[in-house]
Design a protein around this motif. Structure first.
Motif, mmCIF file in Angstrom:
data_model
loop_
_atom_site.group_PDB
_atom_site.id
_atom_site.type_symbol
_atom_site.label_atom_id
_atom_site.label_comp_id
_atom_site.label_asym_id
_atom_site.label_seq_id
_atom_site.Cartn_x
_atom_site.Cartn_y
_atom_site.Cartn_z
ATOM 1 N N LYS A 1 0.850 -1.188 0.000
ATOM 2 C CA LYS A 1 0.000 0.000 0.000
ATOM 3 C C LYS A 1 0.887 1.239 0.000
ATOM 4 O O LYS A 1 1.857 1.317 0.762
ATOM 5 N N ILE A 2 0.563 2.191 -0.876
ATOM 6 C CA ILE A 2 1.390 3.393 -0.959
ATOM 7 C C ILE A 2 0.678 4.629 -0.410
ATOM 8 O O ILE A 2 1.324 5.532 0.098
ATOM 9 N N PHE A 3 -0.648 4.686 -0.507
ATOM 10 C CA PHE A 3 -1.387 5.783 0.120
ATOM 11 C C PHE A 3 -2.886 5.518 0.041
ATOM 12 O O PHE A 3 -3.327 4.544 -0.573
ATOM 13 N N GLU A 4 -3.652 6.394 0.709
ATOM 14 C CA GLU A 4 -5.110 6.380 0.649
ATOM 15 C C GLU A 4 -5.560 7.757 0.180
ATOM 16 O O GLU A 4 -4.890 8.750 0.444
ATOM 17 N N ALA A 5 -6.707 7.813 -0.506
ATOM 18 C CA ALA A 5 -7.175 9.112 -0.985
ATOM 19 C C ALA A 5 -8.690 9.093 -1.185
ATOM 20 O O ALA A 5 -9.264 8.078 -1.588
ATOM 21 N N PHE A 6 -9.319 10.241 -0.879
ATOM 22 C CA PHE A 6 -10.714 10.465 -1.251
ATOM 23 C C PHE A 6 -10.720 10.966 -2.692
ATOM 24 O O PHE A 6 -10.034 11.925 -3.027
ATOM 25 N N MET A 7 -11.500 10.313 -3.555
ATOM 26 C CA MET A 7 -11.414 10.600 -4.980
ATOM 27 C C MET A 7 -12.382 11.682 -5.458
ATOM 28 O O MET A 7 -12.130 12.341 -6.455
ATOM 29 N N SER A 8 -13.502 11.835 -4.764
ATOM 30 C CA SER A 8 -14.463 12.871 -5.152
ATOM 31 C C SER A 8 -15.140 13.382 -3.888
ATOM 32 O O SER A 8 -16.339 13.141 -3.662
ATOM 33 N N LYS B 1 -13.375 6.180 0.055
ATOM 34 C CA LYS B 1 -11.934 6.304 0.186
ATOM 35 C C LYS B 1 -11.307 5.157 -0.602
ATOM 36 O O LYS B 1 -11.781 4.025 -0.536
ATOM 37 N N LEU B 2 -10.256 5.457 -1.356
ATOM 38 C CA LEU B 2 -9.602 4.451 -2.178
ATOM 39 C C LEU B 2 -8.223 4.146 -1.602
ATOM 40 O O LEU B 2 -7.472 5.054 -1.247
ATOM 41 N N TYR B 3 -7.908 2.858 -1.501
ATOM 42 C CA TYR B 3 -6.602 2.397 -1.044
ATOM 43 C C TYR B 3 -5.772 2.035 -2.273
ATOM 44 O O TYR B 3 -6.211 1.237 -3.108
ATOM 45 N N PHE B 4 -4.594 2.632 -2.387
ATOM 46 C CA PHE B 4 -3.747 2.468 -3.562
ATOM 47 C C PHE B 4 -2.615 1.485 -3.268
ATOM 48 O O PHE B 4 -1.898 1.649 -2.274
ATOM 49 N N PHE B 5 -2.458 0.498 -4.172
ATOM 50 C CA PHE B 5 -1.431 -0.524 -4.014
ATOM 51 C C PHE B 5 -0.574 -0.619 -5.280
ATOM 52 O O PHE B 5 -1.009 -0.236 -6.367
#
Length: 201
Positions: free
Chosen positions: A117-124, A131-135
């Protein structure tokens, strides 16, 4: 949310507008502004749960695995609806790590073991709670155990693409790749995973 910030919000009313595929709510709340005054606001929020997405990359080939699929909400407004994306899916009560391993195999056919996992972000954040978890994960050509393509029962009809990173980045520049999460992951790869010889990454 910090306690001092939580005290700035007082929920007055919540109305469910739609509870079909996902949940659409209209909330009226009082908001204490930075100057101390209170203001009544109304917002609609769309709750589809949280999700995860992953970029598969190969160092030797300097390549990435992406997918192409039809996304109805993008159909129109000058777009044909077929988006090139990183594999992704909703969590459905699983952990982000568990879900993304299953989702990437289902959609691309590649089985990966070490996901990071590299980060989390709210996309809209103006309207969608997700919330999206980025891998990211490395793949090898022989780690593809099936054709992928997604689940027909869910209406998925996915084409799997293996592209040089430089080609994918050019597609971002010329509009061939227009999906936000995918652009974020490709730029991360350019900076941190597969920096070019002329890069400072």
């Amino acid at each position: 949310m910090h306690d001092d910030n939580a005290s700035r919000i007082k929920i007055r009313n919540v109305e469910v507008l739609s509870d079909d595929w996902y949940l659409l709510k209209k909330t009226t709340f009082d908001y204490r502004r930075s100057d101390g005054s209170w203001q009544t606001l109304t917002r609609e929020t769309y709750d589809r749960g949280n999700g995860a997405t992953i970029l598969l990359y190969n160092r030797e080939r300097r390549s990435v695995i992406l997918i192409r699929q039809f996304r109805f909400p993008t159909f129109g407004d000058g777009h044909d609806g077929f988006l090139i994306e990183t594999a992704a899916g909703l969590l459905d009560h699983a952990s982000p790590e568990q879900r993304i391993r299953a989702e990437v195999e289902e959609e691309t056919g590649y089985r990966v073991h070490d996901v990071r996992k590299i980060f989390e972000a709210f996309m809209s954040p103006g309207s969608v709670t997700e919330k999206l978890y980025f891998f990211v994960a490395e793949y090898e050509p022989d780690s593809r155990i099936s054709a992928g393509g997604g689940l027909q029962a869910e209406g998925e009809d996915i084409q799997v693409l293996e592209l040089p990173l430089e080609r994918a980045l050019q597609m971002v520049a010329d509009g061939g790749i227009a999906d936000g999460k995918t652009i974020m992951l490709l730029q991360y790869a350019q900076l941190h995973l597969l920096p070019s010889a002329t890069s400072n990454g």
